[in-house]
Design an enzyme around this catalytic site. Structure first.
Site, PDB file in Angstrom:
ATOM      1  N   CYS A 126       1.474 -13.803  -4.735  1.00 31.11           N
ATOM      2  CA  CYS A 126       1.459 -12.587  -3.921  1.00 31.11           C
ATOM      3  C   CYS A 126       2.452 -12.692  -2.757  1.00 31.11           C
ATOM      4  CB  CYS A 126       0.045 -12.273  -3.454  1.00 31.11           C
ATOM      5  SG  CYS A 126      -0.150 -10.559  -2.871  1.00 31.11           S
ATOM      6  N   HIS A 231      -2.886 -12.265  -8.104  1.00 25.58           N
ATOM      7  CA  HIS A 231      -3.641 -13.436  -7.651  1.00 25.58           C
ATOM      8  C   HIS A 231      -4.353 -14.068  -8.845  1.00 25.58           C
ATOM      9  CE1 HIS A 231      -3.682 -13.063  -3.114  1.00 25.58           C
ATOM     10  NE2 HIS A 231      -3.215 -11.875  -3.455  1.00 25.58           N
ATOM     11  N   GLU A 233      -5.978 -16.747  -8.947  1.00 25.51           N
ATOM     12  CA  GLU A 233      -7.236 -17.369  -8.536  1.00 25.51           C
ATOM     13  C   GLU A 233      -8.407 -16.394  -8.548  1.00 25.51           C
ATOM     14  OE1 GLU A 233      -5.427 -16.020  -4.540  1.00 25.51           O
ATOM     15  OE2 GLU A 233      -4.782 -16.538  -6.573  1.00 25.51           O
TER      16      GLU A 233
END
Length: 265
Positions: A126, A231, A233
């Protein structure tokens, strides 16, 4: 990577909280932190995440430098957070709220420079993608909805990490090879800034198919520098999102290769 001495040590750049009199805790202090989800993503295949505190600042002391981190750690991850300061790419803020974090920009650009010079891989997420693009001479859209009003809504404060769109992967790229077996190309979208002018020496590896916003880039030279706008994650199987494991594995393989090479020299 079953025992700690053999595990890769992956540095994660810190987010900054600068002194703020409205904050109820440590209002007069500068805080540095990483997000739990990013640390856990790096851990997911056995690597050890290590937050990299900035050696600079008004309380600085000692002789620790960015190069010390680059020599000790095996790779660098730049994660999300504040906007990039427009002055980092030769512009002035279109609005005061898009002024970004100049100090964090300088810190992360110094980290990128040190890790690349040390032959260690760098992966951006990002803001990390935006910072990498700027660090190598590119520019940004300060606000996608203002400067590219026909674009999708890439940041929805209410939906946050449940704001999704599809991914269009550029053929004949490393990313296409890594994601050849992907069952889904749905990714989250949590950003209001994006790449305007791509940095020299980089190639685009993915775009948003609805508006062409750049979603992944990679350095075309010998340095391992890659980044994604989403993202990874935050992706979970139950959300039907992209399985980013091949990206992390590829990055860690590069870190292991760099570590092995250093051990042979």
């Amino acid at each position: 990577m079953t025992s700690s001495p053999q595990r890769l040590k992956i540095g994660i750049s810190a987010c900054f909280l600068h002194p703020d009199p409205t904050r109820t805790v440590f209002a007069k202090k500068t805080l540095q932190y990483i997000e739990q989800s990013m640390a856990h993503w790096v851990m997911s295949t056995g690597a050890l995440p290590v937050m990299i505190p900035s050696p600079a600042g008004e309380t600085a002391r000692g002789e620790v430098h960015f190069d010390d981190y680059a020599q000790w750690l095996d790779g660098l991850v730049l994660h999300g957070g504040a906007d990039v300061w427009p002055g980092s790419y030769g512009e002035t803020p279109l609005q005061e709220r898009w002024s970004g974090d100049r100090l964090r920009d300088e810190y992360e650009q110094a980290l990128v420079k040190a890790f690349v010079a040390a032959g260690k891989p760098v992966f951006g997420v990002c803001r990390g993608l935006q910072l990498i693009n700027v660090a190598f001479g590119g520019t940004l859209l300060q606000d996608i909805s203002t400067q590219q009003p026909e674009a999708l809504v890439h940041r929805d404060a209410d939906r946050y990490d449940h704001n999704f769109h599809q991914l269009e992967i550029v053929p004949n790229t490393r990313l296409q090879t890594l994601l050849a077996d992907a069952q889904s190309c749905k990714v989250n979208s949590i950003h209001h800034q994006g790449i305007k002018d791509l940095a020299s020496g980089f190639v685009v590896e993915a775009r948003c198919p609805d508006d062409g916003v750049i979603e992944a880039i990679r350095h075309s030279g010998p340095a391992y520098v890659a980044a994604v706008q989403w993202h990874p994650e935050f992706h979970k199987p139950e959300l039907g999102t992209l399985d980013d494991t091949p990206l992390l594995t590829d990055f860690l393989n590069a870190a292991q290769a760099a570590k092995t090479k250093k051990g042979l020299t």
